[in-house]
Design an enzyme around this catalytic site. Structure first.
Site, PDB file in Angstrom:
ATOM      1  N   HIS A 104      40.249  34.928 -61.432  1.00  0.00           N
ATOM      2  CA  HIS A 104      39.989  33.987 -60.333  1.00  0.00           C
ATOM      3  C   HIS A 104      39.217  34.649 -59.207  1.00  0.00           C
ATOM      4  O   HIS A 104      39.307  35.856 -59.000  1.00  0.00           O
ATOM      5  CB  HIS A 104      41.295  33.397 -59.798  1.00  0.00           C
ATOM      6  CG  HIS A 104      42.270  34.415 -59.304  1.00  0.00           C
ATOM      7  ND1 HIS A 104      43.112  35.105 -60.138  1.00  0.00           N
ATOM      8  CD2 HIS A 104      42.552  34.862 -58.058  1.00  0.00           C
ATOM      9  CE1 HIS A 104      43.868  35.926 -59.441  1.00  0.00           C
ATOM     10  NE2 HIS A 104      43.540  35.813 -58.168  1.00  0.00           N
ATOM     11  N   HIS A 106      38.634  34.170 -55.004  1.00  0.00           N
ATOM     12  CA  HIS A 106      39.111  33.559 -53.765  1.00  0.00           C
ATOM     13  C   HIS A 106      37.902  33.172 -52.916  1.00  0.00           C
ATOM     14  O   HIS A 106      36.950  33.955 -52.798  1.00  0.00           O
ATOM     15  CB  HIS A 106      39.911  34.566 -52.936  1.00  0.00           C
ATOM     16  CG  HIS A 106      41.149  35.073 -53.584  1.00  0.00           C
ATOM     17  ND1 HIS A 106      42.403  34.627 -53.238  1.00  0.00           N
ATOM     18  CD2 HIS A 106      41.350  36.014 -54.544  1.00  0.00           C
ATOM     19  CE1 HIS A 106      43.315  35.277 -53.957  1.00  0.00           C
ATOM     20  NE2 HIS A 106      42.702  36.123 -54.749  1.00  0.00           N
TER      21      HIS A 106
HETATM   22  P1  5GP Z   1      45.582  37.580 -56.569  1.00  0.00           P
HETATM   23  O1  5GP Z   1      46.492  38.464 -55.780  1.00  0.00           O
HETATM   24  O2  5GP Z   1      46.012  37.600 -58.019  1.00  0.00           O
HETATM   25  O3  5GP Z   1      44.144  37.859 -56.386  1.00  0.00           O
HETATM   26  O4  5GP Z   1      45.764  36.147 -55.975  1.00  0.00           O
HETATM   27  C1  5GP Z   1      46.614  35.178 -56.472  1.00  0.00           C
HETATM   28  C2  5GP Z   1      46.567  34.025 -55.493  1.00  0.00           C
HETATM   29  O5  5GP Z   1      47.228  32.934 -56.073  1.00  0.00           O
HETATM   30  C3  5GP Z   1      47.226  34.301 -54.143  1.00  0.00           C
HETATM   31  O6  5GP Z   1      46.287  34.083 -53.111  1.00  0.00           O
HETATM   32  C4  5GP Z   1      48.382  33.314 -54.104  1.00  0.00           C
HETATM   33  O7  5GP Z   1      48.568  32.787 -52.814  1.00  0.00           O
HETATM   34  C5  5GP Z   1      47.959  32.257 -55.084  1.00  0.00           C
HETATM   35  N1  5GP Z   1      49.044  31.603 -55.773  1.00  0.00           N
HETATM   36  C6  5GP Z   1      50.169  32.193 -56.296  1.00  0.00           C
HETATM   37  N2  5GP Z   1      50.946  31.269 -56.890  1.00  0.00           N
HETATM   38  C7  5GP Z   1      50.313  30.081 -56.763  1.00  0.00           C
HETATM   39  C8  5GP Z   1      50.628  28.753 -57.179  1.00  0.00           C
HETATM   40  O8  5GP Z   1      51.654  28.470 -57.789  1.00  0.00           O
HETATM   41  N3  5GP Z   1      49.721  27.774 -56.876  1.00  0.00           N
HETATM   42  C9  5GP Z   1      48.565  28.044 -56.198  1.00  0.00           C
HETATM   43  N4  5GP Z   1      47.736  27.015 -55.944  1.00  0.00           N
HETATM   44  N5  5GP Z   1      48.240  29.281 -55.779  1.00  0.00           N
HETATM   45  C10 5GP Z   1      49.104  30.293 -56.064  1.00  0.00           C
END
Ligand code: 5GP
Length: 144
Positions: A104, A106
């Site tokens: 993903h 952001h």
């Molecule tokens: P990472 O740390 O893997 O780059 O980011 C994961 C992102 O997913 C975080 O910004 C977190 O807030 C978001 N996130 C985690 N769980 C969920 C969820 O259940 N639904 C949504 N829409 N976002 C989530």
């Protein structure tokens, strides 16, 4: 050899419709929705439909599709919130800050003098997420 993809990660569940999300956009290769713990107003995410863990195991074609969707979101959030700029972030493996192991990007609208909130911090109110999602969907429908 890299780490394996786990089908039960939260974004795989969102893609399968097992967990709700505030949908913004979808095409053959990608899906976009609101981040529930936004680091700033309008923080959203673009994910691949294919099961890639992160940038390390993704194909160049899937990354091309991802960056096209990321650009759409960046343009839309800038317009939707009259932002001064847009931050795009992407993390790979725990050491980098990755917490969900499904590829993903952001996309966070930025405003002069406003710092980002902590990564995976506080859950946003669902009504706020819904209202911001609607603004982004409107902007997406108005830009190329
Ligand atoms: P990472 O740390 O893997 O780059 O980011 C994961 C992102 O997913 C975080 O910004 C977190 O807030 C978001 N996130 C985690 N769980 C969920 C969820 O259940 N639904 C949504 N829409 N976002 C989530």
């Amino acid at each position: 050899m890299g780490q394996l993809y786990d089908d039960n990660n939260i974004f795989a569940k969102i893609l399968r419709g097992e967990i709700p999300s505030h949908k913004l956009y979808e095409d053959a290769d990608t899906y976009a929705f609101m981040d529930v713990m936004p680091q700033g107003k309008g923080h959203c995410l673009a994910i691949t439909k294919s099961p890639y863990r992160n940038i390390l195991d993704a194909t160049p074609d899937s990354l091309a599709a991802m960056i096209a969707t990321t650009q759409k979101l960046a343009r839309a959030v800038k317009a939707a919130f009259d932002a001064d700029g847009v931050t795009v972030m992407q993390f790979n493996e725990p050491a980098s800050g990755q917490t969900v192991f499904h590829l993903h990007f952001h996309v966070v609208p930025r405003f002069e003098g406003v710092a980002l909130k902590p990564h995976t911090g506080q859950m946003e109110d669902n009504a706020v997420l819904a209202a911001n999602a609607e603004k982004i969907r409107v902007a997406l429908s108005q830009i190329r």
